[in-house]
Design an enzyme around this catalytic site. Sequence first.
Site, PDB file in Angstrom:
ATOM      1  N   HIS A 132       0.864  -1.192   0.000  1.00 48.89           N
ATOM      2  CA  HIS A 132       0.000   0.000   0.000  1.00 48.89           C
ATOM      3  C   HIS A 132       0.901   1.243   0.000  1.00 48.89           C
ATOM      4  CE1 HIS A 132      -3.377   2.509   0.435  1.00 48.89           C
ATOM      5  NE2 HIS A 132      -3.726   2.289   1.690  1.00 48.89           N
ATOM      6  N   GLN A 135      -0.102   5.044   1.076  1.00 52.43           N
ATOM      7  CA  GLN A 135      -0.226   5.306   2.510  1.00 52.43           C
ATOM      8  C   GLN A 135       1.117   5.700   3.108  1.00 52.43           C
ATOM      9  OE1 GLN A 135      -3.210   5.070   4.496  1.00 52.43           O
ATOM     10  NE2 GLN A 135      -1.848   6.221   5.835  1.00 52.43           N
ATOM     11  N   ASP A 220      -2.111  -1.843  12.265  1.00 51.94           N
ATOM     12  CA  ASP A 220      -3.159  -1.890  11.238  1.00 51.94           C
ATOM     13  C   ASP A 220      -4.142  -2.970  11.683  1.00 51.94           C
ATOM     14  OD1 ASP A 220      -4.584  -1.699   8.833  1.00 51.94           O
ATOM     15  OD2 ASP A 220      -3.130  -2.847   7.655  1.00 51.94           O
ATOM     16  N   CYS A 260      -3.095   3.371   9.540  1.00 49.29           N
ATOM     17  CA  CYS A 260      -3.577   3.838   8.224  1.00 49.29           C
ATOM     18  C   CYS A 260      -5.085   4.054   8.215  1.00 49.29           C
ATOM     19  CB  CYS A 260      -3.159   2.857   7.136  1.00 49.29           C
ATOM     20  SG  CYS A 260      -3.921   1.224   7.267  1.00 49.29           S
TER      21      CYS A 260
END
Length: 301
Positions: A132, A135, A220, A260
């Site tokens: 990702h 991010q 996360d 995130c």
Amino acid sequence: MASIRHFLTLLDLSSDELNAIIDRASELKRLQHAHKPHATLSGRVLGMVFEKSSTRTRVSFEAGMAQLGGAALFLSPRDTQLGRGEPIEDTARVLSRMLDCVMIRTFEHEKLERFAEYSQVPVINGLTDLVHPCQLLADMQTYREHRGDIAGRTVTWVGDGNNMCHSYINAARRFGFSLRIACPEGFDPDGEILAAAGDRCEIVRDPMSAVEKADLVVTDTWVSMGQEEEKKQRETSFAGFRVTHSMMEQASPDALFMHCLPAYRGLEVDADILDAPDSVVWEEAENRLHAQKALLEFLLA
Ligand code: CP
Ligand code: NVA
């Protein structure tokens, strides 16, 4: 014609390029906050293919393109021929003749790579099962704005060795920080990604030791998109890997906390840590907007 640059992982860009994007992101943030116009991508159009849900990624790209004087299209597989089986290669050929840039959020990273191979325009990874990277632009911008250069600092990742963890490993290489990863056995990050980072990254099984004197603590969700059926079993496996207040007390006195988002309060993180003074999660989310605007300028310049 100059060759097209894609942003499929952080490793597609050099350290200097990533740092320049983050500098520009902070500048765009100041312009935006001062309501100063900055229509640098007038007339340009971004296509956004979402095969998974999103709040931040969708809104930041869509608002970002509008603020830069361009436009963004939301494309869901439910309403496009992609959902009826039109091959990704054909879709890439067609979309890239009409658009200036394409962002994709999907499951298999390989699908994104295939799209990029057949695209005539830059492709941005809006999250895959593997990484990702967008991010991380926002996270690195946020750290720098609060604490200065992250090079030489210690970051601790607590939780799943997932797509976000992989992007933190890649970020350790590009931004020059050390990364400790505290994940339960069976949930380690990908061995190749980890090995490529050499001694910058290490697995420290015990989360309490892993966060000791850390400058940044990150976590996360334990259940990423696509893993919904494993929810119960994962919640059992990750018990003991919640970021707690006592964990944050082990970290450096000026440590920051990032996530995130979306967060599941009380699971991967104590419910009120998100709102504590060392948490920068709301600004981290806002910086998705500024960092991606800088990325779009870089790719479309
Ligand atoms: N952090 C993040 O990518 O959020 P969304 O899933 O809401 O886009
Ligand atoms: N690891 C999470 C991140 C969500 C932004 C997921 O893939 O669902």
